[in-house]
Write an enzyme that holds these catalytic residues in place. Structure first.
Site, mmCIF file in Angstrom:
data_model
loop_
_atom_site.group_PDB
_atom_site.id
_atom_site.type_symbol
_atom_site.label_atom_id
_atom_site.label_comp_id
_atom_site.label_asym_id
_atom_site.label_seq_id
_atom_site.Cartn_x
_atom_site.Cartn_y
_atom_site.Cartn_z
ATOM 1 N N ASP A 12 17.104 28.953 45.209
ATOM 2 C CA ASP A 12 16.988 27.717 46.016
ATOM 3 C C ASP A 12 17.785 26.907 45.098
ATOM 4 O O ASP A 12 17.215 26.574 44.127
ATOM 5 C CB ASP A 12 15.769 27.495 46.127
ATOM 6 C CG ASP A 12 15.549 26.436 47.227
ATOM 7 O OD1 ASP A 12 14.705 26.174 48.365
ATOM 8 O OD2 ASP A 12 16.188 25.393 47.314
ATOM 9 N N ASP A 112 21.767 26.350 51.182
ATOM 10 C CA ASP A 112 21.050 26.239 49.627
ATOM 11 C C ASP A 112 20.187 27.398 49.323
ATOM 12 O O ASP A 112 19.757 27.079 48.201
ATOM 13 C CB ASP A 112 20.750 24.938 49.153
ATOM 14 C CG ASP A 112 19.338 24.821 49.582
ATOM 15 O OD1 ASP A 112 18.702 25.115 50.539
ATOM 16 O OD2 ASP A 112 18.566 24.044 48.650
ATOM 17 N N GLU A 113 20.141 28.434 50.212
ATOM 18 C CA GLU A 113 19.118 29.465 49.934
ATOM 19 C C GLU A 113 19.548 30.827 50.160
ATOM 20 O O GLU A 113 20.396 30.889 51.169
ATOM 21 C CB GLU A 113 17.725 29.244 50.730
ATOM 22 C CG GLU A 113 16.743 28.319 50.164
ATOM 23 C CD GLU A 113 15.734 28.006 51.183
ATOM 24 O OE1 GLU A 113 15.099 29.023 51.804
ATOM 25 O OE2 GLU A 113 15.686 26.771 51.534
HETATM 26 N N1 DCP Z 1 18.504 18.838 54.414
HETATM 27 C C1 DCP Z 1 18.591 17.735 54.969
HETATM 28 N N2 DCP Z 1 17.750 17.321 55.901
HETATM 29 C C2 DCP Z 1 16.368 17.647 55.784
HETATM 30 C C3 DCP Z 1 15.846 18.552 54.628
HETATM 31 C C4 DCP Z 1 17.252 19.338 54.029
HETATM 32 O O1 DCP Z 1 19.898 17.493 55.476
HETATM 33 N N3 DCP Z 1 15.268 17.282 56.208
HETATM 34 C C5 DCP Z 1 19.570 19.420 53.431
HETATM 35 C C6 DCP Z 1 19.895 18.596 52.462
HETATM 36 C C7 DCP Z 1 19.289 19.407 51.058
HETATM 37 C C8 DCP Z 1 19.354 20.966 51.529
HETATM 38 O O2 DCP Z 1 19.498 20.868 53.179
HETATM 39 O O3 DCP Z 1 20.052 19.195 49.702
HETATM 40 C C9 DCP Z 1 18.485 21.908 51.168
HETATM 41 O O4 DCP Z 1 17.387 21.600 51.594
HETATM 42 P P1 DCP Z 1 16.024 21.791 50.455
HETATM 43 O O5 DCP Z 1 14.711 21.381 51.565
HETATM 44 O O6 DCP Z 1 16.143 23.013 49.846
HETATM 45 O O7 DCP Z 1 16.151 20.337 49.966
HETATM 46 P P2 DCP Z 1 16.719 20.028 48.189
HETATM 47 O O8 DCP Z 1 17.721 21.118 47.903
HETATM 48 O O9 DCP Z 1 17.426 18.802 48.677
HETATM 49 O O10 DCP Z 1 15.503 19.975 47.356
HETATM 50 P P3 DCP Z 1 14.581 20.929 46.572
HETATM 51 O O11 DCP Z 1 15.121 20.731 45.168
HETATM 52 O O12 DCP Z 1 13.350 20.435 46.748
HETATM 53 O O13 DCP Z 1 15.081 22.128 46.969
HETATM 54 CA CA CA Z 2 16.990 23.382 47.510
HETATM 55 CA CA CA Z 3 16.010 25.192 50.389
#
Ligand code: DCP
Ligand code: CA
Ligand code: CA
Length: 373
Positions: A12, A112-113
């Site tokens: 992730d 991202d996963e």
């Molecule tokens: N995303 C989005 N709206 C959301 C959740 C996520 O647009 N409500 C998008 C932006 C994030 C990506 O998907 O960068 C990946 O989601 P994650 O939940 O994995 O969030 P992050 O990668 O930003 O944070 P973390 O470090 O907690 O994984």
């Molecule tokens: Ca993430």
């Molecule tokens: Ca994620």
């Protein structure tokens, strides 16, 4: 090999969209950076998509209205940026290719996963699981510049929960012998697929932890959430939900669209400007490890109408052929629609498929992709 001995990694990317922005502009490192989806209704309407940890310290979270994030960041030197999906998608594809080079099977779960089956890599030996995680993190960092968190467990559910528990820049291994003690104290929401609604329903019968959930009889659970969900919850809460890591279906099409330097209906002018998008599409196809049997064009007219033409073939097209067909399609489009002037123009490739006799993505390069198969 028995299902017990699988070694599954979940990768992730940390604060993904915001991290890419940081990577492309090092001045942002360490600052509160918020990537926003502007809905365009008013200057401020929209939601937060991704936030750096510096921004999260002020309570900023994904999904939150931009106006609320601004309020939380009042008086703070914060940077709000508009979402650039194509840019993140490119990084995402690079990461996935990096993983594919390291392990046999990669299941892209979201932008991202991904899950990676590391059974073969480790020879099924849990003592090598940590090394696998370190290699994945190091490769992703060296090839893309991005940091990620890796969770490793005997199945996808455990691996995913492990990575969730180790963010950011973490590595967490949960071998079979530790699954039960790892899961038991966690809240029900820790399970993939359990959102606030389902959690509230479980809480209504006093079930808050995975320990409690795993001890529940299937009958009362089925009555509460339905048979299918009950079965998943029961297995998942015990760390026994087994689902194979599988490569997903190919992308169906890829495309690029540009705004022309000036409004025009000159085929040469249009095709010249599509040169670069076409090359970038060829590159993207190479990255995906696919060839195209179909090509289409799109035009947005000065009256903002969308006009399209497409052709498909029995065999994959070479780069030269693509070029030629794009030109032919624009000629016929503009001949048929004699009063149309284009403002934007684009190309798409479809009927994408993996060329035969080609198993490793790394064997491709952008120049040759259309000659294969
Ligand atoms: N995303 C989005 N709206 C959301 C959740 C996520 O647009 N409500 C998008 C932006 C994030 C990506 O998907 O960068 C990946 O989601 P994650 O939940 O994995 O969030 P992050 O990668 O930003 O944070 P973390 O470090 O907690 O994984
Ligand atoms: Ca993430
Ligand atoms: Ca994620």
């Amino acid at each position: 090999m028995s299902t017990q001995s699988r070694i599954i990694a979940h990768v992730d990317l940390d604060y993904f969209f915001a991290q890419v922005e940081e990577l492309l502009n090092p001045e942002l490192v360490g600052k509160p950076v918020v990537v926003c989806v502007y809905s365009g209704r008013t200057a401020e309407s929209g939601v937060v998509s991704s936030a750096t940890y510096a921004a999260r310290r002020y309570g900023v979270r994904a999904g939150m209205p931009i106006a609320r994030a601004k309020k939380l960041l009042q008086g703070v030197e914060a940077i709000l940026l508009p979402l650039r999906r194509e840019v993140y998608q490119n990084f995402s594809e690079k990461v996935m290719d990096t993983l594919r080079r390291e392990v046999d099977t990669v299941e892209v779960e979201s932008v991202d996963e991904a899950f990676a089956d590391g059974t073969r890599w480790t020879g099924g030996d849990w003592r090598k699981a940590f090394q696998l995680g370190q290699v994945i993190k190091a490769r992703v960092l060296s090839e893309t510049g991005l940091r990620c968190t890796v969770g490793i467990g005997p199945n996808k559910v455990v691996a995913k929960i492990a990575s969730d528990s180790a963010k950011p820049d973490g590595l967490k291994i949960v071998p079979p012998s530790e699954v039960s003690s790892f899961l038991k104290p966690l809240k029900c929401e820790a399970l993939p697929g359990v959102g606030p609604k389902l959690a509230a329903r479980l809480a209504s019968i006093g079930v808050k932890t995975l320990d409690q959930l795993s001890a529940l009889e299937i009958e009362p659970l089925s009555q509460l959430v339905g048979h299918k969900t009950a079965q998943y919850l029961r297995l998942a809460s015990r760390g026994e939900y087994e689902e194979q890591v599988k490569e997903k279906k190919e992308r169906k099409q890829i495309g690029r669209i540009i705004t022309l330097k000036n409004d025009t209906r000159e085929v040469d002018e249009i095709v010249d400007q599509l040169e670069e998008p076409l090359a970038s599409l060829a590159e993207a196809a190479a990255r995906l490890g696919v060839v195209a049997r179909g090509v289409g064009i799109i035009g947005i007219t000065t009256r903002l109408e969308t006009v399209t033409r497409a052709r498909s073939f029995d065999t994959p097209l070479s780069f030269e052929e693509l070029h030629e067909i794009v030109r032919t399609l624009f000629v016929s489009l503009l001949t048929e629609l004699s009063d149309v002037v284009l403002r934007r123009a684009g190309v798409r490739l479809f009927a994408l498929e993996r060329p035969t006799h080609q198993t490793r993505l790394t064997a491709f390069n952008a120049d040759k992709v259309y000659e294969l198969g």
